[in-house]
Design an enzyme around this catalytic site. Structure first.
Site, PDB file in Angstrom:
ATOM      1  CG  ASP A   1      -1.571   1.265   1.519  1.00 49.78           C
ATOM      2  OD1 ASP A   1      -2.253   1.763   0.603  1.00 49.78           O
ATOM      3  OD2 ASP A   1      -1.452   1.802   2.652  1.00 49.78           O
TER       4      ASP A   1
ATOM      5  CG  ASP B   1      -1.561   7.830   0.430  1.00 56.08           C
ATOM      6  OD1 ASP B   1      -0.577   8.587   0.357  1.00 56.08           O
ATOM      7  OD2 ASP B   1      -2.410   7.737  -0.462  1.00 56.08           O
TER       8      ASP B   1
HETATM    9  C1  XBP Z   1      -5.229   6.262   1.086  1.00 54.71           C
HETATM   10  C2  XBP Z   1      -6.340   7.092   0.632  1.00 54.71           C
HETATM   11  C3  XBP Z   1      -6.116   8.203  -0.313  1.00 54.71           C
HETATM   12  C4  XBP Z   1      -5.427   9.417   0.267  1.00 54.71           C
HETATM   13  C5  XBP Z   1      -5.654  10.610  -0.608  1.00 54.71           C
HETATM   14  O1  XBP Z   1      -4.741   5.495   0.015  1.00 54.71           O
HETATM   15  O2  XBP Z   1      -7.461   6.845   1.011  1.00 54.71           O
HETATM   16  O3  XBP Z   1      -7.375   8.572  -0.758  1.00 54.71           O
HETATM   17  O4  XBP Z   1      -5.969   9.735   1.531  1.00 54.71           O
HETATM   18  O5  XBP Z   1      -5.276  10.372  -1.896  1.00 54.71           O
HETATM   19  P1  XBP Z   1      -3.789   4.162   0.181  1.00 54.71           P
HETATM   20  P2  XBP Z   1      -6.080  10.972  -3.125  1.00 54.71           P
HETATM   21  O6  XBP Z   1      -4.555   3.038  -0.461  1.00 54.71           O
HETATM   22  O7  XBP Z   1      -2.536   4.474  -0.608  1.00 54.71           O
HETATM   23  O8  XBP Z   1      -3.526   3.966   1.641  1.00 54.71           O
HETATM   24  O9  XBP Z   1      -6.586  12.344  -2.742  1.00 54.71           O
HETATM   25  O10 XBP Z   1      -5.078  11.019  -4.242  1.00 54.71           O
HETATM   26  O11 XBP Z   1      -7.214  10.022  -3.407  1.00 54.71           O
HETATM   27 MG    MG Z   2      -2.920   3.175   3.467  1.00 56.22          MG
END
Ligand code: XBP
Ligand code: MG
Length: 265
Positions: free
Chosen positions: A9, A11
């Site tokens: 993953d 973020d």
């Molecule tokens: C986490 C998310 C993302 C970010 C924001 O993604 O929910 O939406 O908070 O990114 P991950 P965007 O699967 O990488 O943990 O504004 O580009 O959607």
């Molecule tokens: Mg994440």
């Protein structure tokens, strides 16, 4: 060795990026003259909805903020500007990779494993993070990337992990996911992929009972992780060799039943 791929993953897992996302949302709201302020407590709530566009729509519908209705049709435009702002914010490497991430990616490649990404955020955001933290293009680091704009159903739906498996050319029981959130855990499990959780600032305390292992981070030689749940006790770092052994016990385990979706915007 059954293990053929590690799927990360982005973020919260590769780096603690959610705070930068939150600030970018707020700064963009201010630039648009919107009196909206997502504080940390509210953002933790809003993170239950994955994807920035979906999150803004959910906020408008559920919280009924001033000017919400007029912004609803401009969400893609607002989100695009937020994403550009976010990429400028992280371009200087001020959001570093979490402990053990670079090490595990390099060890995995040395061990002949494939390394991929499954994220609800969009491709340019991943490219900006990797260039800023590893000094090279994401395409040189990852064998395949499955990003939010490529699927119609984001996490906790299985689509992103199914796409990552397809692009990597491996079966669900030949891969392991590294995640930080319950939505990510459910997404991987629904695709049949076992999960190691490294909780992040915003996801600590979520229900990770079904993870193969929960550790504070992936660990470095001089920075052992704290073992929280499942496999990994009496160890200090997550390594490809450990992951291989762990998933041998998982192979063939039936997928968990589908669970109710959290609210979507
Ligand atoms: C986490 C998310 C993302 C970010 C924001 O993604 O929910 O939406 O908070 O990114 P991950 P965007 O699967 O990488 O943990 O504004 O580009 O959607
Ligand atoms: Mg994440």
């Amino acid at each position: 060795m059954i293990l053929k791929a590690i799927i990360f993953d982005v973020d919260g897992t590769l780096a603690e990026t959610e705070e930068a996302h939150r600030v970018a949302f707020n700064e963009e709201f201010a630039a648009w003259g919107l009196p909206w302020e997502w504080d940390k407590a509210l953002y933790k709530e809003l993170l239950r909805v994955t994807g920035g566009k979906e999150r803004i729509r959910h906020y408008i519908k559920e919280y009924n903020p001033p000017k919400g209705e007029e912004v609803l049709e401009k969400v893609p435009e607002l989100h695009k500007a937020k994403s550009e702002r976010y990429m400028r914010m992280i371009a200087d490497g001020s959001v570093p990779l979490r402990p053990g991430v670079k090490r595990l990616i390099e060890e995995a490649k040395e061990a002949g494993l494939k390394v991929g990404v499954a994220t609800t955020t969009s491709t340019p955001n991943v490219e900006a993070l990797i260039q800023a933290t590893m000094g090279k293009p994401a395409a040189e680091v990852f064998d395949a990337m499955a990003c939010g704009e490529e699927v119609s159903a984001k996490k906790p739906a299985p689509d992103l992990y199914e796409l990552a498996l397809e692009k990597l050319g491996v079966a669900h029981n030949e891969a392991v996911a590294i995640e930080d959130s319950r939505n990510g855990l459910l997404s991987a499990l629904r695709a049949g992929v076992p999960v190691i959780i490294t909780p992040s600032d915003y996801t600590a305390g979520e229900d990770f009972t079904d993870a193969l292992s929960v550790v504070s981070h992936l660990g470095e030689p001089d920075m052992p992780y704290e073992h929280i749940h499942g496999f990994g006790w009496a160890q200090s770092m997550v390594t490809p060799e450990m992951l291989s052994r762990w998933i041998e016990g998982w192979a063939g385990r039936p997928r968990p039943p589908a669970m109710p979706e959290p609210p979507q915007g």
